[in-house]
Design an enzyme around this catalytic site. Structure first.
Site, short mmCIF file in Angstrom:
data_model
loop_
_atom_site.label_atom_id
_atom_site.label_comp_id
_atom_site.label_asym_id
_atom_site.label_seq_id
_atom_site.Cartn_x
_atom_site.Cartn_y
_atom_site.Cartn_z
CD GLU A 37 -2.14 1.65 2.50
OE1 GLU A 37 -2.47 1.05 3.52
OE2 GLU A 37 -1.89 2.88 2.47
CB CYS B 113 -2.20 5.87 3.48
SG CYS B 113 -3.18 4.92 4.62
#
Ligand code: NAP
Length: 491
Positions: free
Chosen positions: A231, A268
């Site tokens: 990720e 994120c």
């Protein structure tokens, strides 16, 4: 200071992980569930010392860390419930039809099995929930895979404390000793060695695009490439439609400013991009947002490297053609602090500049001003894959944007209406993933119980006598799990 693992030790560690795998994969879901529950209990038992150490190493506030520890233990318990119930293995049974013509049908059954040893790279920005006993570790252990965890160098002591809790849980639950191993390593060679070791069967990672892509490339250079679930960066666009700008200017501005700057923007899912259509509602909204951003004081970032990256990437973004500074915090930043910043650019300058599509990790966002809705759509079409995309609009205008919503869905793993992307619920319906370059595999999530699917693969059993297949596939269904049995869902 912890000793870095040496190249020869990597082989020893991975051999032990493989030995543990041969035993661990055969342990029942119920016993593995008890082990996961025990990890959560042991983490809680470390008590305030764990929070104090994490505060010291990450500069994150106490309340945030207490909340994150709760989320981490809750995650472990969710995976425990999932594997205790057992249906996650996706069992399918197609019984034989010997009399079928012209060709008799044989008995075919399949279910998911653990992949093998998984190497996990702890993330810097979630010292609990995406680190040592975070979702990658929890989902791999739940699936039946031993884990080798490379501690994040920004919180090595916190990582040691959590690893100690896991070691105690291993002992108490009677799991193979090397079901979980914890290593440190300051050089990229460590990561490369772990990813390329023949016994490694998958990799979990959260961090920078450069880091995730390198690990992905190492894995693909192997004679037997393995999956890397990385990720990486995402700018999480927020599209604000004109009706909402008019109707809820102040509320939307406050909500967005908080989301950009919460914990110094070190998420994120931080909204790094705001997109809207030019006009006086946008001008008034920008003014409101500017005022709020100015009032948000600079915050100390996770570690000096992240703070210096933030300053470097922010400076680079602000130097791009057409980019102007809209607002910065009224207070000047001290050492290692990130200064809240809002910049803006015309869509024409944005669309042709790939640098502006890159993540600036920290309390920064770029407002893109499109001249028309069509220009706004063109900006979406150019965007690399995203973890999230948000649309803020009034109900009446959203109803007219079905085509736009379709376009947004193609670019992101999670689409949000009238909210903000920060704050990721941990539940079975969550998808925390997205097309490249947000992740290396858009089909999988790294949050929620479906994260287990990353570390399992289907095995099909053809023509096995009834006594041989695993319990999950035996005809009487002794475990009572949900199965697709002769094309019918049955328990
Ligand atoms: P990172 O640089 O990506 O590092 C994360 C982990 O991966 C570390 O353990 C690191 O090893 C390892 N690694 C990175 N590149 C590697 C390579 N080429 N070969 C082998 N191992 C490698 O992330 P970070 O240190 O947490 O932060 C740096 C930047 O990443 C931030 O400034 C931010 O831009 C971004 N970031 C993004 C997110 C997000 O969620 N999108 C989260 C955190 C950070 P070492 O220990 O050897 O360095």
């Amino acid at each position: 200071m912890f000793k870095d693992i040496q190249p020869l030790e990597i082989d020893k560690v991975m051999r032990r992980a493989q030995e543990a795998f041969l035993q661990y994969k055969r342990i029942s879901g119920a016993r593995r569930a008890a082990f996961l529950e025990s990890i959560a209990t042991e983490i809680e038992a470390v008590g305030p010392a764990l929070i104090a150490k994490a505060m010291e190493e990450t500069n994150l506030p106490e309340a945030r860390l207490i909340g994150e520890r709760g989320r981490t233990c809750n995650q472990l318990r969710q995976f425990a419930s999932l594997i205790k119930e057992g249906s996650w293995v996706e069992a399918r049974v197609d019984t034989a039809i010997p009399g079928r013509t012209p060709v008799p049908k044989v008995d075919i059954r399949k279910m998911l099995f653990p992949l093998g040893p998984v190497v996990v790279f702890g993330a810097s920005n979630f010292p609990f929930a995406y680190s040592t006993a975070g979702v990658d570790t929890a989902s791999a252990l739940a699936a039946g895979c031993p884990v080798v965890l490379k501690a994040h160098p920004a919180h090595p002591d916190t990582s040691e404390l959590v690893a100690g809790a896991i070691a105690r849980a291993i002992e108490k639950a009677g799991m193979p000793k090397h079901t979980f191993q914890h290593v440190h390593g300051a050089s990229f060679e460590t990561g490369k060695g772990l990813v390329q070791h023949p016994h490694t069967k998958a990799v979990g990672f959260t961090g920078s695009f450069a880091g995730g892509k390198s690990l992905y490339d190492y894995a693909n250079q192997r004679p037997d490439p393995i999956p890397v679930f990385a990720e990486m960066g995402s700018i999480n666009p927020v599209f604000i439609l004109p009706g909402a700008l008019k109707a809820r200017r102040e509320t939307v501005a406050q909500m967005v400013a908080n989301s950009i700057t919460q914990n110094a923007g070190q998420f994120c899912t931080k909204p790094g991009l705001l997109v809207s259509v030019e006009g006086s509602p946008l001008e008034q909204f920008t003014q409101a947002l500017d005022e709020k951003m100015k009032k948000i004081a600079p915050t100390t970032m996770l570690h000096p490297g992240i703070a210096s990256n933030y300053n470097k990437n922010r400076t680079r973004a602000l130097a791009q053609k057409g980019v102007v500074v809209e607002a910065v915090s009224d207070d000047p930043p001290k050492e290692n602090q990130g200064i809240s910043t809002l910049a803006s650019v015309a869509a024409g300058d944005f669309i042709d500049n790939p640098t502006l599509f890159e993540e600036v990790f920290g309390p920064y966002s770029l407002l893109v001003k499109a001249s028309t809705m069509d220009e706004l759509k063109a900006a979406v079409a150019k965007m690399p894959g995203q973890l999230t995309a948000t649309i803020i609009g009034e109900e009446s205008e959203l109803a007219e944007q079905a085509e736009f919503i379709q376009l947004v869905m193609e670019r992101a793993g999670r689409v949000i209406i009238n909210g903000v992307p920060t704050g990721v619920e941990v539940c079975p319906s969550m998808h925390h993933g997205g097309p490249f370059s947000a992740t290396t595999d858009s089909r999988f999530t790294s949050v929620g119980t479906d994260a287990i699917k990353r570390y399992a693969r289907p095995v099909c059993f053809q023509n096995f006598p009834e006594s041989l297949p695993p319990e999950e596939l035996k005809t009487p269904n002794p475990l009572g799990i949900w199965r697709l049995f002769d094309n019918e869902w049955r328990k």
